[in-house]
Design an enzyme around this catalytic site. Structure first.
Site, PDB file in Angstrom:
ATOM      1  N   ASP A 100     -13.092   8.460  -4.569  1.00  0.00           N
ATOM      2  CA  ASP A 100     -13.058   7.252  -3.743  1.00  0.00           C
ATOM      3  C   ASP A 100     -13.111   5.990  -4.603  1.00  0.00           C
ATOM      4  O   ASP A 100     -12.906   6.038  -5.816  1.00  0.00           O
ATOM      5  CB  ASP A 100     -14.199   7.278  -2.726  1.00  0.00           C
ATOM      6  CG  ASP A 100     -13.748   6.782  -1.363  1.00  0.00           C
ATOM      7  OD1 ASP A 100     -13.382   5.604  -1.265  1.00  0.00           O
ATOM      8  OD2 ASP A 100     -13.772   7.570  -0.404  1.00  0.00           O
ATOM      9  N   HIS A 113     -16.064   1.487  -0.128  1.00  0.00           N
ATOM     10  CA  HIS A 113     -15.524   2.610   0.638  1.00  0.00           C
ATOM     11  C   HIS A 113     -16.148   3.936   0.207  1.00  0.00           C
ATOM     12  O   HIS A 113     -16.496   4.787   1.035  1.00  0.00           O
ATOM     13  CB  HIS A 113     -14.011   2.642   0.455  1.00  0.00           C
ATOM     14  CG  HIS A 113     -13.263   3.555   1.363  1.00  0.00           C
ATOM     15  ND1 HIS A 113     -13.044   4.878   1.081  1.00  0.00           N
ATOM     16  CD2 HIS A 113     -12.662   3.329   2.555  1.00  0.00           C
ATOM     17  CE1 HIS A 113     -12.330   5.433   2.047  1.00  0.00           C
ATOM     18  NE2 HIS A 113     -12.080   4.515   2.961  1.00  0.00           N
ATOM     19  N   SER A 171     -10.980   8.035   7.375  1.00  0.00           N
ATOM     20  CA  SER A 171     -11.810   8.073   6.161  1.00  0.00           C
ATOM     21  C   SER A 171     -13.177   8.668   6.426  1.00  0.00           C
ATOM     22  O   SER A 171     -13.808   9.197   5.513  1.00  0.00           O
ATOM     23  CB  SER A 171     -11.992   6.656   5.602  1.00  0.00           C
ATOM     24  OG  SER A 171     -10.908   6.282   4.796  1.00  0.00           O
TER      25      SER A 171
END
Length: 909
Positions: free
Chosen positions: A136, A194, A351
């Site tokens: 990520d 994220h 996600s």
């Protein structure tokens, strides 16, 4: 870009590509660095079909102005590589919501209840030895819900030494692959937090009295940063996948990706992790609100995860497709935020559905350690809750996988059935099938869980454009992990005679076992009716598109199969028809321009198709294209309608060329004076920077070859008919001050110059002993074309292993065309001014001829030279009726007292 060596070219010294010919080519292509990409990976296990050898993969760097597509084609032409591809960028998949969510709210993690995680934890809470690789943007490893959950590499503490000899110095805390350092902290330029959110959803610390709980409970995660924090960094998702597989991860989460752009390099990295290293790969299926393939989620061996809300209804922005395996909650997923060590956020998107499934996969691996990665995926798919009975999902049946994740069932049940389609083989093997094709389909099925008997596999086409002629496969018994195939009795499919262009046909495989109640649907797709045809009756296989392009449908397009000789790699980089008129910039083409784009002047009026019944050749194609009227393009285009035809033969001496014929009609109100028509071709024979162009004035043939390696073959374009022949040879590497400089694009003025310059620029690449990158334009110059009138221009594309054979093929093309074997026309002894209109015609033609000619009789001949109609000519005019004849090209011949005259006429319907 990356390339993969074929095994027989494996270098002895892995520090560089120790194949002299390839090393030299890379140097000539301007490569600044070449490096083995995965030197420490395991070699393939031949007992496991599908395992790949990543030690054969190399990355190569070029200068910024390098033509990567040209380098790619040149590398492939060596025959030493399995593939050569650009490295794609794959984006992270969401933007988070307002971070001021109430972390103490009772409904904060509704998704844990929805997927029955609490009950699952009564069965298993996972194990610290089960490691989830989170690839990520970056991480906050000091967060209170992550600090005790990430995996330390005690074999390589931060002391400046690569203590574990894995090629990474001080990779104690994971690795930052984007910036190539040992700090995976969230310092990225793209959605920097994220990775904090996804790692919390998958493996946030449970039972610590604060914040949230990740689905994986005791399972830990390995932080792998794949997005750069500096301008010099780069996306590195697939490097991280290989690293995770080699460093003990049993599950990998990928909450990133993109639509389309399938890459064999990326699939190789996936296959290595899944098959060689037995890793469960979980990927987000995207937030596109569309039905499409999304990568890496749509690769083989990946668990593709869609997303829903609290009511199990597909989320509005969720991708849906038959490649999705299951769905999981992705709306308002409560997880770690990352601005501080104790903040949280509600986040949305695939996600966050994906890491919930990654956490569940880790629990299944802890609960059933004997399961392989394939079996874990099968278990998760087999234990979902059905969501298709919900009205909101009715439109997406079969496109949300098997249902919504149920972690409790996944870790509890050990009595599931799961038979998977693991391989399909289509014969003949084509990327896209033509109308009328018959296809044999062989499948291989594998039973991943409980033994099963008396299983029936039935294939059905979900499209009216493909019918199944034989579609049943009965399997008597399959033990766990057993595989069976229908190779002895393949399915049989038939492509319809009519279908829209580029149609994707879905095939459904329904697996049924009445005794156990097991039923499952699986899907694959095939593509039919491409926007091109391939003339390949002989040695030369030439792609002709609906819009006049050769090889592919324009620069960078994957619509087409190139131009190949005897099954070799494509010889052409870009090619296609050009028309020009006047003395300014009125040019029509589908070729590169000088604005970093492509001129898309030609469009299809009638699809170019292969004729079922041929008259002139073993293969014949015909289609209709045109450009826009110049009044609609500020006088940039010509204003013509073009009937294109192609002819290919299987027998010598005609198997080494393809004839291309263009009937050009003036659809403007003005006379086109002069008119130019030609074919542009940027050829790449072997090493493209070592080519030369030569003009053979005897045969009106312009040909290209490699000056360093003549044995690589010869290819060229030959003028056969129409106006006066022209030939313009182009040095692609010529400086920008040259009269034609493709280094800064191909302007309309340059295109017209190449068409109108006769044969004064006949050669390129001969002044240097090493040759250069070349292109050519072979054309025809016509003095004028009146409104509504037509003219025919014909060329041959010729290829052969030697110059002698190339000349022989060119001579054969001339002979066939001029000796009345293709389009017979008897030359007139007297050529008075006479009229035949309209041309083309749908049936009626008016003939006007001077009285002095003394015309007596009109004859109409078909393309074989056979007389199909005749009538007397009593005066200076006559009306010729052609309605009863099939559409096609005819010759109208008039016998007179002073000689004969003839002219072609095109009959349309």
């Amino acid at each position: 870009m990356v390339f993969k060596l074929k095994p027989e070219f494996r270098p002895q010294n892995v520090s560089h590509v120790a194949v002299p010919a390839l090393d030299a080519l890379l140097h000539r292509l301007g490569a600044t660095q070449v490096q083995q990409k995965f030197p420490h990976t395991l070699l393939p296990n031949h007992e496991k079909p599908g395992t790949v050898d990543l030690t054969l993969v190399y990355q190569v760097w070029f200068e910024k102005d390098a033509l990567v597509e040209k380098a790619q084609a040149a590398l492939l032409r060596t025959g030493m590589l399995e593939y050569a591809e650009p490295l794609y960028y794959r984006a992270p998949l969401y933007q988070p919501n307002d971070p001021l969510a109430d972390s103490t709210a009772a409904a904060g993690q509704y998704h844990l209840k929805a997927i029955r995680a609490y009950q699952a934890w009564d069965v298993t809470q996972g194990d610290t030895t089960v490691l989830i690789g989170v690839t990520d943007t970056g991480f906050r490893l000091s967060h209170q819900d992550l600090a005790g959950q990430w995996q330390r590499n005690y074999q390589d503490p931060p002391d400046g030494i690569d203590n574990d000899n894995d090629g990474y110095i001080d990779n104690y805390r994971g690795w930052d692959f984007a910036d190539n350092d040992n700090n995976p902290a969230a310092n990225g330029m793209v959605q920097p937090l994220h990775g904090v959110h996804t790692s919390g959803a998958a493996a946030g610390r449970a039972d610590n009295g604060v914040g949230i709980a990740g689905v994986g409970f005791k399972c830990r995660f390995l932080p792998l940063k794949i997005y750069p924090g500096t301008a010099t960094g780069r996306f590195a998702g697939y490097e991280a996948i290989v690293y995770a597989a080699d460093h003990g991860c049993k599950v990998i989460n990928m909450s990133w990706g993109g639509a389309g752009g399938r890459s064999q390099y990326e699939q190789d990295a996936i296959s290595y992790a899944a098959l060689t290293r037995d890793v469960v790969l979980v990927a987000a299926a995207g937030n596109t609100n569309a039905e499409l393939d999304f990568y890496p989620a749509s690769y083989d061996h990946v668990l593709s995860v869609g997303w829903c809300g609290a009511t199990d209804i597909r989320s509005t922005n969720a991708t849906y497709s038959r490649r999705i395996d299951l769905i999981a909650p992705g709306e308002s997923v409560y997880t770690t935020w990352g601005d501080t060590d104790s903040d949280y956020v509600r986040a949305g998107g695939s996600s966050f559905a994906a890491p919930l499934v990654a956490g569940a996969a880790a629990l299944v691996r802890a609960r059933f350690p004997q399961f392989s990665a394939e079996q874990v995926i099968a278990q998760l798919r087999a234990t979902t809750d059905n969501v298709y009975q919900l009205p909101g999902n009715a439109a997406y049946v079969g496109k949300l996988g098997t249902g919504r994740l149920n972690v409790f069932r996944a870790v509890q049940a050990n009595n599931q059935y799961a038979v998977r389609l693991t391989q399909r083989t289509l014969s003949p093997n084509k990327p896209i099938y033509q109308l009328g094709d018959t296809i044999r389909l062989t499948v291989r099925m594998q039973n991943l869980l409980q033994p099963i008997a008396n299983l029936t596999v039935t294939v059905t086409s979900l499209s009216p454009y493909v019918t199944v002629q034989q579609g049943t496969f009965n399997i008597t018994a399959m033990g766990t992990m057993a595989q069976v195939s229908n190779a002895n009795a393949p399915f049989r499919l038939q492509v319809a005679a009519a279908a829209p262009i580029n149609t994707s046909v879905t095939l459904r495989y329904r697996l049924t076992n009445p005794a156990s109640g097991y039923q499952e649907d699986q899907y694959t797709t095939i593509r039919i009716n491409p926007e091109y045809v391939v003339l390949n009756a002989g040695n030369l296989a030439l792609t002709l598109t609906h819009r006049g392009s050769l090889g592919t449908d324009g620069l960078g397009s994957d619509k087409g199969e190139g131009i190949r000789y005897q099954g070799g790699t494509s010889l052409i980089y870009e090619g296609g028809l050009m028309l020009g008129t006047g003395t300014t910039t009125r040019v029509s083409s589908r070729l590169r321009n000088d604005r970093n784009g492509v001129d898309a002047d030609f469009f299809s009026e009638a699809q170019t198709t292969m004729r079922r019944q041929t008259l002139l050749a073993d293969q014949e194609v015909t289609g209709l294209l045109r450009d826009s009227l110049p009044t609609a393009t500020r006088n940039r285009t010509v204003g013509a309608r073009v009937r294109q035809r192609g002819y290919s033969w299987a027998q010598g001496p005609h198997r080494d060329y393809v004839t291309l014929e263009y009937d050009i009609k003036n659809v403007t109100a003005d006379t086109l004076k002069p008119l130019y028509a030609g074919i542009f071709a940027d050829w790449d024979v072997s090493d493209y920077n070592r080519n030369a162009v030569v003009w053979d004035s005897v045969r009106h043939l312009s040909y290209v070859y490699n000056v360093n390696t003549p044995s690589a073959g010869y290819v060229g374009i030959q003028w056969l008919r129409g106006g006066t022949p022209s030939s313009y040879a182009i040095d692609v590497n010529a400086p920008s001050t040259s009269s034609v400089a493709l280094s800064n694009g191909f302007s309309r003025a340059e295109k017209l110059r190449t068409l109108s310059n006769g044969t004064r620029q006949r050669t390129a690449g001969l002044t240097s002993t090493n040759g250069t990158d070349v292109a050519q334009v072979v054309g025809a110059n016509l003095p004028y074309l009146a409104p509504a009138d037509s003219v025919t221009v014909t060329f041959a594309v010729v290829a052969a292993p030697t110059l002698t054979q190339l000349r022989a093929a060119a001579d054969a093309a001339i002979a066939r065309y001029t000796q009345a074997q293709l389009l017979p026309v008897r030359s007139a002894t007297i050529a008075p001014t006479w009229q035949l209109y309209p041309n083309p015609t749908s049936g009626q033609v008016r003939v006007e001829i001077p009285t002095s000619f003394g015309g007596r009789q009109i004859e109409v001949l078909n393309s074989l030279g056979q007389m199909v109609k005749q009538q007397a000519l009593a005066g200076a005019t006559a009306v010729l009726e052609l309605q009863g004849l099939p559409a096609g090209l005819y010759v109208v011949r008039i016998h007179g007292t002073t000689g004969d005259v003839s002219r072609r006429v095109l009959l349309t319907r």
